[in-house]
Design a protein around this motif. Structure first.
Motif, PDB file in Angstrom:
ATOM      1  N   ASP A 198       0.816  -1.201   0.000  1.00  0.00           N
ATOM      2  CA  ASP A 198       0.000   0.000   0.000  1.00  0.00           C
ATOM      3  C   ASP A 198       0.856   1.261   0.000  1.00  0.00           C
ATOM      4  OD1 ASP A 198      -2.201  -1.635   0.044  1.00  0.00           O
ATOM      5  OD2 ASP A 198      -2.510  -1.445   2.206  1.00  0.00           O
ATOM      6  N   GLU A 199       2.005   1.202   0.650  1.00  0.00           N
ATOM      7  CA  GLU A 199       2.892   2.350   0.721  1.00  0.00           C
ATOM      8  C   GLU A 199       3.763   2.475  -0.519  1.00  0.00           C
ATOM      9  OE1 GLU A 199       5.188   1.872   4.257  1.00  0.00           O
ATOM     10  OE2 GLU A 199       3.412   1.598   5.492  1.00  0.00           O
ATOM     11  N   TYR A 200       3.824   1.451  -1.325  1.00  0.00           N
ATOM     12  CA  TYR A 200       4.744   1.386  -2.445  1.00  0.00           C
ATOM     13  C   TYR A 200       3.938   1.370  -3.732  1.00  0.00           C
ATOM     14  CZ  TYR A 200       9.318   0.343  -4.327  1.00  0.00           C
ATOM     15  OH  TYR A 200      10.514   0.412  -4.981  1.00  0.00           O
ATOM     16  N   ASP A 201       3.799   2.524  -4.388  1.00  0.00           N
ATOM     17  CA  ASP A 201       2.909   2.623  -5.541  1.00  0.00           C
ATOM     18  C   ASP A 201       3.660   2.586  -6.866  1.00  0.00           C
ATOM     19  OD1 ASP A 201       4.052   5.146  -5.817  1.00  0.00           O
ATOM     20  OD2 ASP A 201       2.308   6.204  -5.083  1.00  0.00           O
ATOM     21  N   ALA A 202       2.917   2.756  -7.948  1.00  0.00           N
ATOM     22  CA  ALA A 202       3.492   2.666  -9.293  1.00  0.00           C
ATOM     23  C   ALA A 202       4.596   3.697  -9.519  1.00  0.00           C
ATOM     24  CB  ALA A 202       2.401   2.811 -10.339  1.00  0.00           C
ATOM     25  N   ALA A 203       4.479   4.875  -8.936  1.00  0.00           N
ATOM     26  CA  ALA A 203       5.522   5.889  -9.104  1.00  0.00           C
ATOM     27  C   ALA A 203       6.841   5.405  -8.492  1.00  0.00           C
ATOM     28  CB  ALA A 203       5.094   7.217  -8.476  1.00  0.00           C
ATOM     29  N   ASP A 204       6.752   4.752  -7.351  1.00  0.00           N
ATOM     30  CA  ASP A 204       7.953   4.191  -6.727  1.00  0.00           C
ATOM     31  C   ASP A 204       8.538   3.078  -7.591  1.00  0.00           C
ATOM     32  OD1 ASP A 204       7.858   5.785  -4.351  1.00  0.00           O
ATOM     33  OD2 ASP A 204       6.304   4.451  -3.564  1.00  0.00           O
ATOM     34  N   LEU A 205       7.671   2.255  -8.148  1.00  0.00           N
ATOM     35  CA  LEU A 205       8.131   1.166  -9.015  1.00  0.00           C
ATOM     36  C   LEU A 205       8.788   1.707 -10.279  1.00  0.00           C
ATOM     37  CD1 LEU A 205       5.070  -1.204  -8.599  1.00  0.00           C
ATOM     38  CD2 LEU A 205       7.371  -1.560  -7.672  1.00  0.00           C
ATOM     39  N   LEU A 206       8.237   2.784 -10.832  1.00  0.00           N
ATOM     40  CA  LEU A 206       8.851   3.417 -12.000  1.00  0.00           C
ATOM     41  C   LEU A 206      10.217   3.988 -11.643  1.00  0.00           C
ATOM     42  CD1 LEU A 206       8.801   4.312 -14.929  1.00  0.00           C
ATOM     43  CD2 LEU A 206       7.507   6.330 -14.217  1.00  0.00           C
ATOM     44  N   ASP A 207      10.328   4.613 -10.481  1.00  0.00           N
ATOM     45  CA  ASP A 207      11.634   5.115 -10.029  1.00  0.00           C
ATOM     46  C   ASP A 207      12.643   3.975  -9.920  1.00  0.00           C
ATOM     47  OD1 ASP A 207      10.772   7.741  -9.871  1.00  0.00           O
ATOM     48  OD2 ASP A 207      10.422   7.680  -7.703  1.00  0.00           O
ATOM     49  N   ALA A 233      17.503  -4.266 -15.427  1.00  0.00           N
ATOM     50  CA  ALA A 233      16.293  -3.751 -14.792  1.00  0.00           C
ATOM     51  C   ALA A 233      15.102  -4.693 -14.940  1.00  0.00           C
ATOM     52  CB  ALA A 233      15.953  -2.387 -15.386  1.00  0.00           C
ATOM     53  N   ARG A 234      15.350  -5.916 -15.330  1.00  0.00           N
ATOM     54  CA  ARG A 234      14.245  -6.825 -15.641  1.00  0.00           C
ATOM     55  C   ARG A 234      13.308  -7.045 -14.446  1.00  0.00           C
ATOM     56  NH1 ARG A 234      14.319 -12.823 -18.296  1.00  0.00           N
ATOM     57  NH2 ARG A 234      12.138 -12.786 -18.879  1.00  0.00           N
ATOM     58  N   ALA A 235      13.829  -7.268 -13.269  1.00  0.00           N
ATOM     59  CA  ALA A 235      12.979  -7.477 -12.089  1.00  0.00           C
ATOM     60  C   ALA A 235      12.168  -6.226 -11.779  1.00  0.00           C
ATOM     61  CB  ALA A 235      13.822  -7.882 -10.885  1.00  0.00           C
ATOM     62  N   ALA A 236      12.789  -5.061 -11.880  1.00  0.00           N
ATOM     63  CA  ALA A 236      12.067  -3.809 -11.630  1.00  0.00           C
ATOM     64  C   ALA A 236      10.994  -3.590 -12.689  1.00  0.00           C
ATOM     65  CB  ALA A 236      13.049  -2.637 -11.605  1.00  0.00           C
ATOM     66  N   CYS A 237      11.287  -3.917 -13.931  1.00  0.00           N
ATOM     67  CA  CYS A 237      10.321  -3.774 -15.016  1.00  0.00           C
ATOM     68  C   CYS A 237       9.135  -4.713 -14.799  1.00  0.00           C
ATOM     69  CB  CYS A 237      10.998  -4.050 -16.355  1.00  0.00           C
ATOM     70  SG  CYS A 237       9.954  -3.744 -17.792  1.00  0.00           S
ATOM     71  N   LEU A 238       9.405  -5.921 -14.370  1.00  0.00           N
ATOM     72  CA  LEU A 238       8.338  -6.878 -14.106  1.00  0.00           C
ATOM     73  C   LEU A 238       7.429  -6.376 -12.988  1.00  0.00           C
ATOM     74  CD1 LEU A 238       6.952  -9.573 -14.602  1.00  0.00           C
ATOM     75  CD2 LEU A 238       8.635 -10.625 -13.074  1.00  0.00           C
ATOM     76  N   SER A 239       8.004  -5.866 -11.928  1.00  0.00           N
ATOM     77  CA  SER A 239       7.203  -5.324 -10.827  1.00  0.00           C
ATOM     78  C   SER A 239       6.324  -4.176 -11.307  1.00  0.00           C
ATOM     79  CB  SER A 239       8.104  -4.837  -9.688  1.00  0.00           C
ATOM     80  OG  SER A 239       8.760  -5.910  -9.086  1.00  0.00           O
ATOM     81  N   TYR A 240       6.910  -3.294 -12.106  1.00  0.00           N
ATOM     82  CA  TYR A 240       6.163  -2.159 -12.649  1.00  0.00           C
ATOM     83  C   TYR A 240       5.035  -2.638 -13.571  1.00  0.00           C
ATOM     84  CZ  TYR A 240       5.386   2.408 -14.847  1.00  0.00           C
ATOM     85  OH  TYR A 240       4.823   3.576 -15.321  1.00  0.00           O
ATOM     86  N   ALA A 241       5.330  -3.581 -14.445  1.00  0.00           N
ATOM     87  CA  ALA A 241       4.315  -4.098 -15.366  1.00  0.00           C
ATOM     88  C   ALA A 241       3.176  -4.779 -14.613  1.00  0.00           C
ATOM     89  CB  ALA A 241       4.950  -5.060 -16.364  1.00  0.00           C
ATOM     90  N   LEU A 242       3.488  -5.539 -13.585  1.00  0.00           N
ATOM     91  CA  LEU A 242       2.436  -6.185 -12.807  1.00  0.00           C
ATOM     92  C   LEU A 242       1.542  -5.159 -12.129  1.00  0.00           C
ATOM     93  CD1 LEU A 242       4.407  -9.181 -11.293  1.00  0.00           C
ATOM     94  CD2 LEU A 242       2.607  -9.277 -13.050  1.00  0.00           C
ATOM     95  N   ALA A 243       2.110  -4.041 -11.709  1.00  0.00           N
ATOM     96  CA  ALA A 243       1.311  -2.981 -11.096  1.00  0.00           C
ATOM     97  C   ALA A 243       0.450  -2.261 -12.135  1.00  0.00           C
ATOM     98  CB  ALA A 243       2.219  -1.982 -10.377  1.00  0.00           C
ATOM     99  N   LEU A 244       0.989  -2.073 -13.343  1.00  0.00           N
ATOM    100  CA  LEU A 244       0.268  -1.343 -14.396  1.00  0.00           C
ATOM    101  C   LEU A 244      -0.789  -2.169 -15.110  1.00  0.00           C
ATOM    102  CD1 LEU A 244       2.954   0.716 -16.324  1.00  0.00           C
ATOM    103  CD2 LEU A 244       1.288   1.521 -14.661  1.00  0.00           C
ATOM    104  N   GLU A 245      -0.574  -3.472 -15.202  1.00  0.00           N
ATOM    105  CA  GLU A 245      -1.441  -4.358 -15.977  1.00  0.00           C
ATOM    106  C   GLU A 245      -1.622  -3.825 -17.403  1.00  0.00           C
ATOM    107  OE1 GLU A 245      -5.052  -5.386 -13.930  1.00  0.00           O
ATOM    108  OE2 GLU A 245      -4.024  -5.508 -12.010  1.00  0.00           O
ATOM    109  N   PRO A 246      -0.531  -3.741 -18.181  1.00  0.00           N
ATOM    110  CA  PRO A 246      -0.599  -3.157 -19.524  1.00  0.00           C
ATOM    111  C   PRO A 246      -1.448  -3.992 -20.479  1.00  0.00           C
ATOM    112  CG  PRO A 246       1.494  -4.254 -19.214  1.00  0.00           C
ATOM    113  CD  PRO A 246       0.797  -4.272 -17.884  1.00  0.00           C
TER     114      PRO A 246
END
Length: 105
Positions: A6-15, A60-73
């Motif tokens: 809850d504290e860690y949102d898509a903006a944090d994942l993009l960073d 950055a593959r792990a970070a990209c995966l986390s971001y994609a899972l949050a975005l549901e592209p």
């Protein structure tokens, strides 16, 4: 979901993704997203090329995966997966979205 997520949102994942220095950049966007007028064969070839960038040389593959899972592209290649593949494996990978990339890698 846990409090950490809850504290860690898509903006944090993009960073996290940007800070992980991905192998791709905005000049390569068409490789990862394609065009509306490409044939199926062109899309498959493009997606294979994009996946190769992710799978063979992206720190950055792990970070990209986390971001994609949050975005549901709805489209594109993310962390070596097409948006369709992400939807199929999301139930298996959903735990990743709740963690920082450095905890997953």
């Amino acid at each position: 979901m846990n409090d950490h997520h809850d504290e860690y949102d898509a903006a944090d994942l993009l960073d996290d993704l940007i800070n992980a220095e991905p192998a791709c950049d905005s000049t390569m966007a068409v490789l990862f997203t394609g065009s509306d007028d490409e044939t199926d064969e062109e899309r498959w070839t493009r997606e294979a090329t994009a996946k190769a960038v992710c799978q063979t040389r992206c720190p950055a593959r792990a970070a990209c995966l986390s971001y994609a899972l949050a975005l549901e592209p709805e489209e594109g290649v993310w962390a070596g997966y097409t948006a369709e593949e992400l939807r199929e494996v999301r139930p298996l990978l959903s735990f990743v979205a709740g963690h920082r990339a450095d905890e997953v890698a």
